[in-house]
Design an enzyme around this catalytic site. Structure first.
Site, PDB file in Angstrom:
ATOM      1  N   SER A  74       0.873  -1.163   0.000  1.00 27.61           N
ATOM      2  CA  SER A  74       0.000   0.000   0.000  1.00 27.61           C
ATOM      3  C   SER A  74       0.905   1.206   0.000  1.00 27.61           C
ATOM      4  O   SER A  74       2.060   1.138   0.433  1.00 27.61           O
ATOM      5  CB  SER A  74      -0.891   0.048   1.248  1.00 27.61           C
ATOM      6  OG  SER A  74      -1.547   1.302   1.366  1.00 27.61           O
ATOM      7  N   TYR A 118      -3.215  -0.120  10.290  1.00 33.12           N
ATOM      8  CA  TYR A 118      -2.988  -0.402   8.874  1.00 33.12           C
ATOM      9  C   TYR A 118      -1.565  -0.033   8.466  1.00 33.12           C
ATOM     10  O   TYR A 118      -0.865  -0.806   7.815  1.00 33.12           O
ATOM     11  CB  TYR A 118      -4.006   0.394   8.057  1.00 33.12           C
ATOM     12  CG  TYR A 118      -4.019   0.082   6.584  1.00 33.12           C
ATOM     13  CD1 TYR A 118      -4.480  -1.149   6.116  1.00 33.12           C
ATOM     14  CD2 TYR A 118      -3.617   1.035   5.649  1.00 33.12           C
ATOM     15  CE1 TYR A 118      -4.521  -1.424   4.760  1.00 33.12           C
ATOM     16  CE2 TYR A 118      -3.657   0.772   4.290  1.00 33.12           C
ATOM     17  CZ  TYR A 118      -4.115  -0.462   3.847  1.00 33.12           C
ATOM     18  OH  TYR A 118      -4.144  -0.728   2.508  1.00 33.12           O
ATOM     19  N   LYS A 135       1.475  -2.408   7.043  1.00 33.18           N
ATOM     20  CA  LYS A 135       1.921  -2.240   5.662  1.00 33.18           C
ATOM     21  C   LYS A 135       3.396  -1.862   5.569  1.00 33.18           C
ATOM     22  O   LYS A 135       4.082  -2.263   4.618  1.00 33.18           O
ATOM     23  CB  LYS A 135       1.039  -1.208   4.957  1.00 33.18           C
ATOM     24  CG  LYS A 135      -0.392  -1.686   4.730  1.00 33.18           C
ATOM     25  CD  LYS A 135      -0.419  -2.952   3.860  1.00 33.18           C
ATOM     26  CE  LYS A 135      -1.813  -3.353   3.464  1.00 33.18           C
ATOM     27  NZ  LYS A 135      -1.827  -4.525   2.543  1.00 33.18           N
TER      28      LYS A 135
END
Length: 275
Positions: free
Chosen positions: A140, A153, A157
């Site tokens: 990402s 998140y 990532k």
């Protein structure tokens, strides 16, 4: 890899979004597919769209045994694996200090351990094939730039990007024929903003205000996101060109350069534009 026709691709998180787009794009290239997800209905729909050369497996990528079973089926029933897409991912937002152990267990389980399990159970056998091959890890842009409201998140990532880079360096050092791509999408029209639909019950916690505010931010960004099919096209191009880093938005290149400059000066990088 110059030729994909007649080869085998494995895609996790294939029930929707980027995973579905990858499956359909690889099918267009004439590849046989092993598709995995935790969403039976979405997975079956992707398979019906992809054509006849498709196997499916309900797989929670945070579970190493489940990924091992996926690998056993892929190699056992399709004979080989040439492209592995560790694509499954979930989103958990909110500030760093409000995130619970359950939040990090969930996001790290899918976004990081899903990649690690895929590497562990597929890559040794792909090396033994002694053929060209490619591993695509969906990281990402959040694995390159940190931003508020995205604690769980972003942590997962950044780690997934480190895993991808380490894998690529190890394979290069050993002279392997396998190559690696770290796919770093920005805003793409997917359902990652609805990840709670697949969150395990034992890892569910009460929603916090900052968590809900993060969803508003993601919702707004995704409405202006690019089509997943565009991402799939970039992935096929990266496989052909043996490209390590794929950015879906050209402006991120300049953002990376600026971030490095600010970090080297000892400063805090400015907020990135994820759109």
């Amino acid at each position: 890899m110059r030729e994909l026709s007649g080869k085998v691709a494995v895609v996790t998180g294939a029930a929707s979004g980027i995973g579905r787009a990858l499956a359909l794009r690889f099918a267009q290239e004439g590849m046989a597919l092993m598709l995995a997800d935790v969403d039976p209905g979405g997975l079956a729909e992707t398979a019906s769209m992809a054509g006849p050369k498709v196997l499916t497996q309900i797989t929670d990528v945070s579970d190493g045994m489940a990924v091992q079973h996926l690998a056993n089926r892929a190699f056992g029933e399709l004979g080989a694996v040439h492209v592995l897409c560790n694509n499954a991912g979930v989103f958990q937002g909110g500030h760093m200090w409000t995130r619970t152990p359950e939040d990090f267990t969930w996001t790290l389980g899918v976004n990081l351990w899903g990649v690690l399990h895929g590497i562990h159970h597929f890559v040794p056998r792909m090396i033994e094939q002694d053929t060209e091959g490619h591993i695509v890890n969906t990281v990402s842009v959040a694995g390159l730039f940190a931003a508020p409201y995205m604690a769980g998140y972003t942590v997962s990532k950044f780690a997934a990007f480190a895993a991808s880079l380490s894998l690529a360096q190890d394979l290069a050092l050993t002279g392997s024929k396998l190559r690696v791509t770290a796919l770093c999408p920005g805003a793409v029209r997917t359902r990652i903003n609805r990840s709670e639909r697949v969150r395990p019950a034992d890892l569910t916690v009460a929603r916090t205000r900052d968590d809900l505010e993060s969803l508003d931010i993601i919702d707004s960004a995704l409405t202006k996101g690019i089509d997943p099919a565009r991402v799939a096209d970039l992935v096929v191009q990266a496989v052909h060109e043996e490209r390590f880093l794929v950015l879906t938005h050209p402006e991120y290149a300049g953002g990376l350069r600026h971030q490095v400059e600010v970090l080297l000066s000892g400063g805090l990088p400015p907020l990135p534009d994820y759109e």
